[in-house]
Design a protein around this motif. Structure first.
Motif, PDB file in Angstrom:
ATOM      1  N   VAL A  10       0.870  -1.323   0.181  1.00  0.00           N
ATOM      2  CA  VAL A  10      -0.114  -0.064  -0.134  1.00  0.00           C
ATOM      3  C   VAL A  10       0.960   1.375  -0.184  1.00  0.00           C
ATOM      4  CG1 VAL A  10      -1.842   1.352   1.099  1.00  0.00           C
ATOM      5  CG2 VAL A  10      -1.637  -1.262   1.274  1.00  0.00           C
ATOM      6  N   GLY A  11       1.927   1.222   0.744  1.00  0.00           N
ATOM      7  CA  GLY A  11       2.739   2.488   0.910  1.00  0.00           C
ATOM      8  C   GLY A  11       4.189   1.856   1.373  1.00  0.00           C
ATOM      9  N   PRO A  12       5.158   2.883   1.427  1.00  0.00           N
ATOM     10  CA  PRO A  12       6.502   2.490   2.044  1.00  0.00           C
ATOM     11  C   PRO A  12       6.616   1.860   3.467  1.00  0.00           C
ATOM     12  CG  PRO A  12       6.306   4.833   2.191  1.00  0.00           C
ATOM     13  CD  PRO A  12       5.011   4.419   1.509  1.00  0.00           C
ATOM     14  N   VAL A  13       5.601   2.312   4.241  1.00  0.00           N
ATOM     15  CA  VAL A  13       5.812   1.646   5.711  1.00  0.00           C
ATOM     16  C   VAL A  13       4.993   0.425   5.691  1.00  0.00           C
ATOM     17  CG1 VAL A  13       4.695   1.981   7.919  1.00  0.00           C
ATOM     18  CG2 VAL A  13       5.289   3.915   6.734  1.00  0.00           C
ATOM     19  N   ASP A  14       4.082   0.108   4.721  1.00  0.00           N
ATOM     20  CA  ASP A  14       3.527  -1.309   4.616  1.00  0.00           C
ATOM     21  C   ASP A  14       4.444  -2.386   3.911  1.00  0.00           C
ATOM     22  OD1 ASP A  14       1.258  -3.269   4.640  1.00  0.00           O
ATOM     23  OD2 ASP A  14       1.601  -2.980   2.327  1.00  0.00           O
ATOM     24  N   ALA A  15       5.169  -1.619   2.868  1.00  0.00           N
ATOM     25  CA  ALA A  15       6.222  -2.367   2.325  1.00  0.00           C
ATOM     26  C   ALA A  15       7.289  -2.695   3.282  1.00  0.00           C
ATOM     27  CB  ALA A  15       6.984  -1.511   1.008  1.00  0.00           C
ATOM     28  N   LEU A  16       7.903  -1.809   4.251  1.00  0.00           N
ATOM     29  CA  LEU A  16       8.867  -2.164   5.129  1.00  0.00           C
ATOM     30  C   LEU A  16       8.357  -3.167   6.020  1.00  0.00           C
ATOM     31  CD1 LEU A  16      11.838  -1.632   6.235  1.00  0.00           C
ATOM     32  CD2 LEU A  16      10.795   0.158   7.575  1.00  0.00           C
ATOM     33  N   SER A  17       7.126  -3.323   6.403  1.00  0.00           N
ATOM     34  CA  SER A  17       6.710  -4.034   7.515  1.00  0.00           C
ATOM     35  C   SER A  17       6.669  -5.563   6.920  1.00  0.00           C
ATOM     36  CB  SER A  17       5.337  -3.764   8.134  1.00  0.00           C
ATOM     37  OG  SER A  17       4.348  -3.637   6.889  1.00  0.00           O
ATOM     38  N   GLN A  18       6.000  -5.670   5.668  1.00  0.00           N
ATOM     39  CA  GLN A  18       5.971  -6.871   5.051  1.00  0.00           C
ATOM     40  C   GLN A  18       7.376  -7.519   4.831  1.00  0.00           C
ATOM     41  OE1 GLN A  18       3.007  -7.685   1.955  1.00  0.00           O
ATOM     42  NE2 GLN A  18       1.859  -5.891   2.446  1.00  0.00           N
ATOM     43  N   ILE A  19       8.351  -6.879   4.060  1.00  0.00           N
ATOM     44  CA  ILE A  19       9.583  -7.275   3.703  1.00  0.00           C
ATOM     45  C   ILE A  19      10.124  -7.665   5.262  1.00  0.00           C
ATOM     46  CG2 ILE A  19      11.613  -6.713   2.963  1.00  0.00           C
ATOM     47  CD1 ILE A  19      10.422  -4.647   1.134  1.00  0.00           C
ATOM     48  N   LEU A  20      10.255  -7.065   6.196  1.00  0.00           N
ATOM     49  CA  LEU A  20      10.756  -7.509   7.379  1.00  0.00           C
ATOM     50  C   LEU A  20       9.981  -8.763   7.883  1.00  0.00           C
ATOM     51  CD1 LEU A  20      11.508  -4.240   9.382  1.00  0.00           C
ATOM     52  CD2 LEU A  20      13.089  -5.587   8.160  1.00  0.00           C
ATOM     53  N   ARG A  21       8.820  -9.036   7.797  1.00  0.00           N
ATOM     54  CA  ARG A  21       8.184  -9.933   8.450  1.00  0.00           C
ATOM     55  C   ARG A  21       8.178 -11.192   7.613  1.00  0.00           C
ATOM     56  NH1 ARG A  21       3.738  -7.481   8.499  1.00  0.00           N
ATOM     57  NH2 ARG A  21       2.712  -8.561   6.506  1.00  0.00           N
ATOM     58  N   GLU A  22       8.384 -11.110   6.073  1.00  0.00           N
ATOM     59  CA  GLU A  22       8.196 -12.317   5.291  1.00  0.00           C
ATOM     60  C   GLU A  22       9.571 -12.702   4.469  1.00  0.00           C
ATOM     61  OE1 GLU A  22       5.504 -11.230   2.299  1.00  0.00           O
ATOM     62  OE2 GLU A  22       3.826 -11.172   3.619  1.00  0.00           O
ATOM     63  N   GLU A  23      10.675 -11.650   4.954  1.00  0.00           N
ATOM     64  CA  GLU A  23      11.854 -11.837   4.018  1.00  0.00           C
ATOM     65  C   GLU A  23      13.164 -11.901   5.096  1.00  0.00           C
ATOM     66  OE1 GLU A  23      12.359 -10.182   0.484  1.00  0.00           O
ATOM     67  OE2 GLU A  23      10.140  -9.827   0.068  1.00  0.00           O
TER      68      GLU A  23
END
Length: 475
Positions: free
Chosen positions: A285-298
């Motif tokens: 959705v945005g940069p904050v959501d991208a950072l949270s998803q990347i940290l959680r899944e990768e």
């Protein structure tokens, strides 16, 4: 006529008793008698001495000074932020077009989209034809159980003749990859061509040219603030190097450290630009959501910073770029016997040639890094990009370099037009050494870089600024 006194001592009058005399150090000739100087009196004006040791007055002065400084700092920061955001917004469409060209996968057997059909009709009709051909491929030539072979042979022969008249379709793998959110492969007419295709796409639109703008602006602002701090810290730790021994060590190390620290923001920017703009296919959705998803899944911060697919390209790019930008003009100048102390025009031409030659080294490394950034890791779902990407993941820097050269093409793909209605085959390009390899894919955005360097050269020539400390500007 009044007589003039012979001395000024007769005009002296003692100070009033309510005034306090100024005290100074005693006279060396007479230490017991302190030296006194009367205060200067102004009989024509009535004044009240200011009590400077008042706590109320001191507090008001301090508050005034702090309020002025705070307002000045706030105005400066706000003006700098607006300038940074405006500069990033102006350059963002070219950055978006360049990045999409770098991550786009153009296989050797790719077929270009129909130039005569555009919009919703083209995508709907093409998808419908593919669905009909795939769904009827198993039963198209099957013979019904209740009919005889002699009755069905004319129909079967006519259908075969019609199928032979159609031009060759893309491979099954290419058809499966052509989703509705993917922009069709077009002619390789540079960054400006990708900008036009992205803006005219019904799924993306002109607003997609500013995807990742906030992340890019924050990255540039933080880089401008962090790099000088690291540079000064390295100077205090290592100390200034001699003029003839490793003059580029500290600047290159400071740029490398800054690039590694901000590498997660660069990863987020790349994925926000590459993902589809359709809400149903958006991954972030945005940069904050991208950072949270990347940290959680990768793999968390360890995966973001230390994964080989991200760490090695980041080290290569953030080392080669400052090294070439800062050191290559001087090296080239020594070859042609031109120094910074020479004529301004001659040195500007040397910097222009050095910038163009540096693109030959930095662009392939940047392309490899962008493709590995788009590729997800761990438990994350594959990113649905707005351009076609390689269906199989890459295994590292060397694998990306080899796959681009061996699997892709440099020239425009095969042209697939409405000539199929006349029974003609697609127009096939004459494959040469350059067009049959993916060498051109490694240098997408080269023309834009040369154009930016040329603009800087022209502006420097018009301004006539002979400042040797300006440095070279790279877009």
């Amino acid at each position: 006529m009044a007589s003039t006194p012979g001395s000024l001592r007769d005009l002296y009058s003692s100070p009033p008793p309510d005034r306090t005399s100024w005290q100074f150090s005693p006279d060396p000739a007479n230490p017991s008698q302190p030296a006194t100087i009367p205060p200067i009196s102004h009989p024509s004006s009535n004044w009240t001495p200011v009590v400077v040791n008042s706590p109320v007055l001191d507090a008001s002065i301090i508050r005034d000074e702090h309020s002025v400084n705070a307002n000045l700092v706030l105005k400066t920061v706000l003006a700098s932020a607006i300038m940074q955001y405006t500069t990033s917004a102006i350059a963002m469409p070219w950055e978006v077009g360049k990045l999409l060209l770098q991550v786009q996968w153009v296989p050797n057997d790719a077929i270009e989209a129909e130039p005569e059909i555009s919009g919703e009709e083209s995508d709907t009709g093409e998808s419908l034809r593919i669905q009909l051909s795939d769904s009827s491929s198993e039963t198209y030539f099957q013979e019904p159980p209740t009919a005889s072979g002699s009755q069905l042979s004319p129909s079967r022969d006519s259908r075969r003749r019609r199928s032979q008249q159609l031009p060759t379709r893309p491979s099954r793998e290419s058809r499966s990859l052509r989703a509705e959110y993917v922009i069709p492969i077009g002619p390789t007419d540079g960054v400006w061509g990708m900008i036009k295709r992205l803006g005219r796409s019904r799924n993306e639109g002109w607003s997609s040219l500013w995807k990742g703008l906030l992340t890019a602006c924050v990255t540039d602002a933080m880089s401008s603030a962090i790099q000088p701090l690291i540079h000064n810290s390295l100077l205090s730790i290592i100390g200034p190097s001699p003029s003839n021994s490793h003059p580029l060590l500290i600047p290159v190390l400071s740029h490398l450290a800054t690039g590694l620290i901000l590498s997660p923001l660069d990863l987020i920017r790349t994925r926000l630009i590459a993902q589809s703009a359709i809400p149903a296919y958006k991954h972030y959705v945005g940069p904050v959501d991208a950072l949270s998803q990347i940290l959680r899944e990768e793999g968390g911060f360890k995966g973001v910073y230390l994964h080989p697919h991200l760490l090695i390209p980041a080290i290569l790019e953030n080392t080669l770029r400052p090294l070439i930008t800062l050191g290559f003009p001087s090296a080239l100048g020594r070859l042609v016997f031109v120094s910074p102390d020479s004529h301004f025009a001659a040195w500007s031409c040397v910097e222009f040639l050095a910038s163009c030659a540096g693109l030959l080294v930095t662009l392939p490394v940047e392309t490899i890094r962008r493709r590995l950034q788009v590729q997800v890791r761990g438990a994350a779902k594959p990113l649905r990009t707005c351009v076609q990407t390689r269906p199989k993941p890459y295994n590292g820097v060397v694998d990306v370099f080899w796959r681009i050269l061996s699997e892709e093409r440099s020239e425009p793909p095969l042209v697939y037009t409405r000539l199929r209605k006349k029974g003609k085959q697609p127009e096939k390009n004459r494959d040469g050494w350059y067009s049959s390899t993916g060498l051109g894919q490694l240098y997408r955005g080269f023309g834009m870089g040369v154009g930016a360097s040329a603009i800087v050269l022209v502006l420097a020539a018009i301004a006539g600024n002979d400042d040797r400390n300006m440095g070279w500007t790279e877009l």
